[in-house]
Motif scaffolding. Structure first.
Motif, PDB file in Angstrom:
ATOM      1  N   LEU A 217     -23.511  13.464  38.613  1.00  0.00           N
ATOM      2  CA  LEU A 217     -23.878  12.057  38.441  1.00  0.00           C
ATOM      3  C   LEU A 217     -22.918  11.294  37.528  1.00  0.00           C
ATOM      4  O   LEU A 217     -23.208  10.183  37.093  1.00  0.00           O
ATOM      5  CB  LEU A 217     -25.312  11.952  37.918  1.00  0.00           C
ATOM      6  CG  LEU A 217     -26.300  12.293  39.021  1.00  0.00           C
ATOM      7  CD1 LEU A 217     -27.530  12.962  38.484  1.00  0.00           C
ATOM      8  CD2 LEU A 217     -26.679  11.066  39.819  1.00  0.00           C
ATOM      9  N   GLU A 218     -21.785  11.927  37.257  1.00  0.00           N
ATOM     10  CA  GLU A 218     -20.742  11.306  36.423  1.00  0.00           C
ATOM     11  C   GLU A 218     -21.296  10.795  35.092  1.00  0.00           C
ATOM     12  O   GLU A 218     -21.067   9.660  34.692  1.00  0.00           O
ATOM     13  CB  GLU A 218     -20.049  10.180  37.200  1.00  0.00           C
ATOM     14  CG  GLU A 218     -19.322  10.696  38.430  1.00  0.00           C
ATOM     15  CD  GLU A 218     -18.745   9.574  39.280  1.00  0.00           C
ATOM     16  OE1 GLU A 218     -18.514   8.486  38.754  1.00  0.00           O
ATOM     17  OE2 GLU A 218     -18.542   9.818  40.474  1.00  0.00           O
TER      18      GLU A 218
ATOM     19  N   GLY B 218     -27.665   1.083  35.098  1.00  0.00           N
ATOM     20  CA  GLY B 218     -27.198   1.988  36.161  1.00  0.00           C
ATOM     21  C   GLY B 218     -27.186   3.433  35.691  1.00  0.00           C
ATOM     22  O   GLY B 218     -27.536   4.346  36.451  1.00  0.00           O
ATOM     23  N   MET B 219     -26.776   3.633  34.441  1.00  0.00           N
ATOM     24  CA  MET B 219     -26.735   5.006  33.906  1.00  0.00           C
ATOM     25  C   MET B 219     -28.152   5.558  33.750  1.00  0.00           C
ATOM     26  O   MET B 219     -28.400   6.737  34.001  1.00  0.00           O
ATOM     27  CB  MET B 219     -26.029   5.023  32.547  1.00  0.00           C
ATOM     28  CG  MET B 219     -24.536   4.851  32.634  1.00  0.00           C
ATOM     29  SD  MET B 219     -23.861   4.725  30.980  1.00  0.00           S
ATOM     30  CE  MET B 219     -22.196   4.243  31.362  1.00  0.00           C
ATOM     31  N   LYS B 220     -29.067   4.684  33.325  1.00  0.00           N
ATOM     32  CA  LYS B 220     -30.464   5.143  33.197  1.00  0.00           C
ATOM     33  C   LYS B 220     -30.997   5.538  34.569  1.00  0.00           C
ATOM     34  O   LYS B 220     -31.737   6.515  34.705  1.00  0.00           O
ATOM     35  CB  LYS B 220     -31.332   4.024  32.607  1.00  0.00           C
ATOM     36  CG  LYS B 220     -31.174   3.867  31.113  1.00  0.00           C
ATOM     37  CD  LYS B 220     -32.091   2.773  30.598  1.00  0.00           C
ATOM     38  CE  LYS B 220     -31.767   2.451  29.147  1.00  0.00           C
ATOM     39  NZ  LYS B 220     -32.078   1.087  28.776  1.00  0.00           N
ATOM     40  N   ARG B 221     -30.618   4.778  35.576  1.00  0.00           N
ATOM     41  CA  ARG B 221     -31.052   5.099  36.935  1.00  0.00           C
ATOM     42  C   ARG B 221     -30.508   6.470  37.341  1.00  0.00           C
ATOM     43  O   ARG B 221     -31.213   7.296  37.914  1.00  0.00           O
ATOM     44  CB  ARG B 221     -30.560   3.997  37.892  1.00  0.00           C
ATOM     45  CG  ARG B 221     -30.878   4.202  39.335  1.00  0.00           C
ATOM     46  CD  ARG B 221     -32.333   4.119  39.671  1.00  0.00           C
ATOM     47  NE  ARG B 221     -32.891   2.786  39.605  1.00  0.00           N
ATOM     48  CZ  ARG B 221     -34.193   2.525  39.793  1.00  0.00           C
ATOM     49  NH1 ARG B 221     -35.041   3.500  40.043  1.00  0.00           N
ATOM     50  NH2 ARG B 221     -34.646   1.303  39.711  1.00  0.00           N
ATOM     51  N   ARG B 222     -29.233   6.718  36.995  1.00  0.00           N
ATOM     52  CA  ARG B 222     -28.643   8.023  37.314  1.00  0.00           C
ATOM     53  C   ARG B 222     -29.328   9.137  36.524  1.00  0.00           C
ATOM     54  O   ARG B 222     -29.514  10.245  37.028  1.00  0.00           O
ATOM     55  CB  ARG B 222     -27.141   8.012  36.989  1.00  0.00           C
ATOM     56  CG  ARG B 222     -26.320   7.449  38.139  1.00  0.00           C
ATOM     57  CD  ARG B 222     -24.852   7.558  37.837  1.00  0.00           C
ATOM     58  NE  ARG B 222     -24.394   6.409  37.075  1.00  0.00           N
ATOM     59  CZ  ARG B 222     -23.224   6.353  36.445  1.00  0.00           C
ATOM     60  NH1 ARG B 222     -22.411   7.378  36.475  1.00  0.00           N
ATOM     61  NH2 ARG B 222     -22.870   5.263  35.796  1.00  0.00           N
ATOM     62  N   LEU B 223     -29.709   8.813  35.288  1.00  0.00           N
ATOM     63  CA  LEU B 223     -30.408   9.812  34.472  1.00  0.00           C
ATOM     64  C   LEU B 223     -31.750  10.184  35.118  1.00  0.00           C
ATOM     65  O   LEU B 223     -32.158  11.354  35.113  1.00  0.00           O
ATOM     66  CB  LEU B 223     -30.616   9.268  33.055  1.00  0.00           C
ATOM     67  CG  LEU B 223     -31.414  10.138  32.082  1.00  0.00           C
ATOM     68  CD1 LEU B 223     -30.757  11.508  31.908  1.00  0.00           C
ATOM     69  CD2 LEU B 223     -31.550   9.466  30.726  1.00  0.00           C
ATOM     70  N   MET B 224     -32.416   9.188  35.685  1.00  0.00           N
ATOM     71  CA  MET B 224     -33.695   9.451  36.364  1.00  0.00           C
ATOM     72  C   MET B 224     -33.479  10.434  37.534  1.00  0.00           C
ATOM     73  O   MET B 224     -34.287  11.329  37.763  1.00  0.00           O
ATOM     74  CB  MET B 224     -34.304   8.153  36.907  1.00  0.00           C
ATOM     75  CG  MET B 224     -34.708   7.145  35.856  1.00  0.00           C
ATOM     76  SD  MET B 224     -35.970   7.750  34.738  1.00  0.00           S
ATOM     77  CE  MET B 224     -37.372   7.830  35.826  1.00  0.00           C
TER      78      MET B 224
END
Lengths: 249, 299
Positions: free
Chosen positions: B127-128, B143-149
Motif C-alpha cells: 500500500l506504499e 488518502g493514506m488513512k484510507r490505505r491504512l483501513m
C-alpha cells in the motif's frame, strides 16, 4: 489468554500508556494529596485500635484500584463508540465475553500501575507499615480490579456519551465510594447505617484489601471474599449478555 | 463450496410510531471462490446494511448466511476469522502509529506475535505506506488513512475480503492503485466483495454483480451477460456519403444508421462489404453498466 484476547488486552494497555498523564499520574497525585493532608491532620490518632493514617492509606489504595479499573474500560468504550473505532472490536473474531475480559484485565493492569506507584510514593507517610497478609492483599486487589473492570465494561457498552458517564460517577460510584468505609470504620456509624453499609458491595473490597494490608477488618474477611466472588460472577454474566447485545446490533 | 452464500436475508429497522422500514428484503446472492463481486446500488439501497450483516456485526431478522460454509449468525467467530472488512468510514486509533495499529489488528485476528512484523512489512509495501510506518494515524492524509483501513483488513491475507466503498473520496491515482491491489489480492486467491458508487469501478473489476435498490436485488449475474441483455442489439454505423442504397433492415437514427443484429459477426461483415470505403465508423453498441444502473434504479 488466547492470541486474539491478548492482542486486545495489549492494545488497551498501550492506549492508557499513551495518555499516561491522564490515566496514571492524575489519580496518583490526588492520592498523594489526600495522604499528605491526613498524615498531618490525623497524626497519632487511632480508629478501632488501628493507626488512622494506615487505615486511610489502605482505603485510598483500594479506592484508586476501583476508580482506575472502572473508568479505564468505560472511558475507552464510550470513546470508541463515539469515534467509530468500536467497529474494530465488532469485526474481530473474538467472542463477546473474551472482549469483556480483555478490557477488564487491561483495567486491572491500569489499576495495578497506579496503586503500585502511588503506594511506593506515599508509603513514607506511614512509617513501619507492612503487608500482613500478602496473598489476601494481592487476591483482593486482583478481584477488585477485575470486578470494577467488568462494571466499567458494562457501563461503557450501555451508555452513549460522556455526560451520562458523569451521571454514573456522581450518582452511583461516588456514593458507593463514600459509604464504603474508606475514611472511617463501620463501627463509628450509628445503627442501622453500620448494618446497611454491609450491603454496599464496595465495602467488602475495601475491607478485604485493608485486612490484607494492616490486618484490620470491619466485617468477616471470609464474608467479604465470598461477596466479591459472587458479585464478580454476576457481573461476568451481565457483562457477557450486554456485550453480545451491544457488539451486534 | 461457495465463498459467500446469502439466502433470503431480511432486515428491518424500527422507526417512529412503531412502524418499520425494510432495509434488506429477502436478499439472496452467491459468490464463488476466487471471484470479484460487486454490490451496486444508490444511496439508501441497503448495501451497507447487507455488508454489516455479512460482516457479522448486525443480525438479520430472517435468512441464512455462510462464509466458506461457516454460518455467520451461529458460527460468528469462525466465520469472522476468514473475513477482512474495510468499512466505509475511516475509523482508526488516531494516537497509535501505523505499525502499532497493524500489529494489534493482526493479533486480534490470531496472527502470532512473531509473524506480525513480516506481514506488516509486506502490507505496508503493498500500500506504499513504508515511510509512514512510525507515523501516528492522526498525521496521515485522508488518502493514506484510507490505505491504512485497507491495510488493516488485508494484513493477515483473509480468504474473503469485503470492501465497502473503498475508493469513496479518493483521488484518481489512488483509485487506480486500489484497483491494482484488488486485482493482485484476487490473483493471490482472495475472494472479494465490494460495494461502490462508481459504476466504472464495477465494470473494470467485477466478473459478477448485484444491483440493489429499495432493499431488493433487482439484477444479478455476469457483467457481460447483463450488458448483453440491455444492449441495443444493433450494428451502428456512420457514412461519408448518405445518398446510397441501403441494406435491407437499415434504419436512420440521426447521423447514424442501425442494422438490427441477428448474428453479430455476419451482420458486421455484411455492412462492411456493402458500404466499403464509404464507412466512416462502425460499432456494436454495448450498454454501459451506468446506463443499465440508471435504467433499473429509475424504474
Amino acid at each position: 489468554m488466547t492470541t486474539y484476547m491478548w492482542a486486545l488486552f495489549a492494545r488497551e494497555v498501550k492506549r492508557f500508556q499513551k495518555i499516561w498523564f491522564d490515566t496514571v499520574a492524575t489519580p496518583i497525585v490526588s492520592t498523594v494529596l489526600y495522604l499528605a493532608i491526613f498524615s498531618v491532620v490525623a497524626a497519632g490518632r487511632t480508629v478501632a485500635g488501628a493507626d488512622y493514617t494506615a487505615f486511610v492509606y489502605t482505603g485510598l489504595l483500594g479506592m484508586m484500584m476501583v476508580n482506575s479499573s472502572f473508568s479505564n474500560p468505560a472511558f475507552a468504550l464510550i470513546l470508541s463508540k463515539n469515534v467509530g473505532t468500536i467497529v474494530d472490536i465488532q469485526l474481530a473474531p473474538i467472542a463477546p465475553w473474551k472482549v469483556g475480559i480483555a478490557y477488564a484485565m487491561a483495567a486491572f493492569t491500569r489499576g495495578l500501575f497506579t496503586v503500585v506507584i502511588a503506594a511506593l510514593i506515599t508509603i513514607w507517610f506511614i512509617p513501619g507499615i507492612a503487608l500482613m497478609h500478602v496473598l489476601v492483599f494481592v487476591a483482593a486487589m486482583f478481584i477488585t480490579g477485575l470486578e470494577f473492570g467488568m462494571l466499567g465494561v458494562i457501563i461503557g457498552l450501555l451508555i452513549k456519551n460522556f455526560e451520562s458517564f458523569t451521571l454514573v460517577m456522581t450518582f452511583i460510584m461516588q456514593p458507593m465510594i463514600f459509604l464504603a468505609g474508606i475514611f472511617y470504620p463501620l463501627s463509628s456509624l450509628p445503627a442501622p447505617w453500620d448494618y446497611l453499609s454491609l450491603f454496599n458491595p464496595l465495602h467488602h473490597n475495601i475491607n478485604l484489601i485493608r485486612y490484607g494490608m494492616i490486618g484490620y477488618a470491619d466485617a468477616s474477611p471470609l464474608l467479604s471474599f465470598a461477596v466479591m466472588l459472587s458479585i464478580s460472577a454476576i457481573l461476568f454474566i451481565v457483562m457477557n449478555r450486554i456485550a453480545v447485545r451491544s457488539l451486534k446490533q | 463450496m461457495k465463498a459467500l452464500d446469502v439466502s433470503d436475508v431480511t432486515k428491518t429497522f424500527k422507526v417512529k410510531q412503531g412502524s418499520r422500514i425494510i432495509a434488506n428484503d429477502k436478499i439472496s446472492l452467491k459468490i464463488d471462490e476466487g471471484k470479484i463481486y460487486g454490490l451496486l446500488g444508490p444511496n439508501g439501497a441497503g448495501k451497507s446494511t447487507l455488508i454489516n450483516i455479512i460482516s457479522g456485526i448486525m443480525l438479520p431478522d430472517h435468512g441464512t448466511l455462510t462464509v466458506f460454509g461457516k454460518n455467520i449468525v451461529t458460527q460468528t467467530v469462525e466465520a469472522k476469522k476468514m473475513m477482512g472488512v474495510v468499512p466505509q468510514e475511516i475509523v482508526t486509533e488516531l494516537a497509535f502509529t501505523v505499525q502499532e495499529i497493524l500489529h494489534y489488528n493482526a493479533g486480534m485476528y490470531g496472527v502470532p506475535f512473531g509473524e506480525r512484523a513480516k506481514l506488516i512489512t509486506q502490507v505496508l509495501s503493498d500500500l506504499e505506506l513504508e515511510d509512514k510506518r512510525n507515523e501516528r494515524a492522526r498525521n496521515l492524509s485522508g488518502g493514506m488513512k484510507r490505505r491504512l483501513m485497507i491495510a488493516k483488513a488485508i494484513v493477515r491475507r483473509p480468504r474473503f475480503l469485503i470492501l465497502d466503498e473503498p475508493t469513496s473520496g479518493v483521488d484518481v491515482a489512488l483509485r487506480q492503485k486500489t484497483w491494482e491491489l484488488v486485482r493482485r489480492m484476487n490473483k493471490e486467491g482472495m475472494t472479494i466483495l465490494f460495494t461502490t458508487h462508481y459504476i466504472e469501478e464495477a465494470e473494470r473489476l467485477c466478473e459478477e454483480i448485484s444491483l440493489i435498490n429499495h432493499g431488493r436485488v433487482i439484477k444479478e449475474g455476469r457483467v457481460s451477460d447483463i450488458q448483453r441483455e440491455f444492449s441495443e442489439n444493433v450494428v451502428a454505423f456512420e457514412l461519408f456519403d448518405l445518398n446510397v442504397a441501403h441494406l435491407a433492415g437499415v434504419a436512420a437514427d440521426g447521423k447514424e444508421f442501425h442494422l438490427p443484429i441477428t448474428e453479430l459477426d455476419k451482420d458486421m461483415s455484411s455492412v462492411i462489404r456493402h458500404y466499403g470505403s464509404n464507412l466512416k465508423s462502425i460499432k456494436n453498441e454495448a450498454a454501459s453498466l451506468e446506463q443499465i444502473f440508471l435504467k433499473l434504479t429509475s424504474q
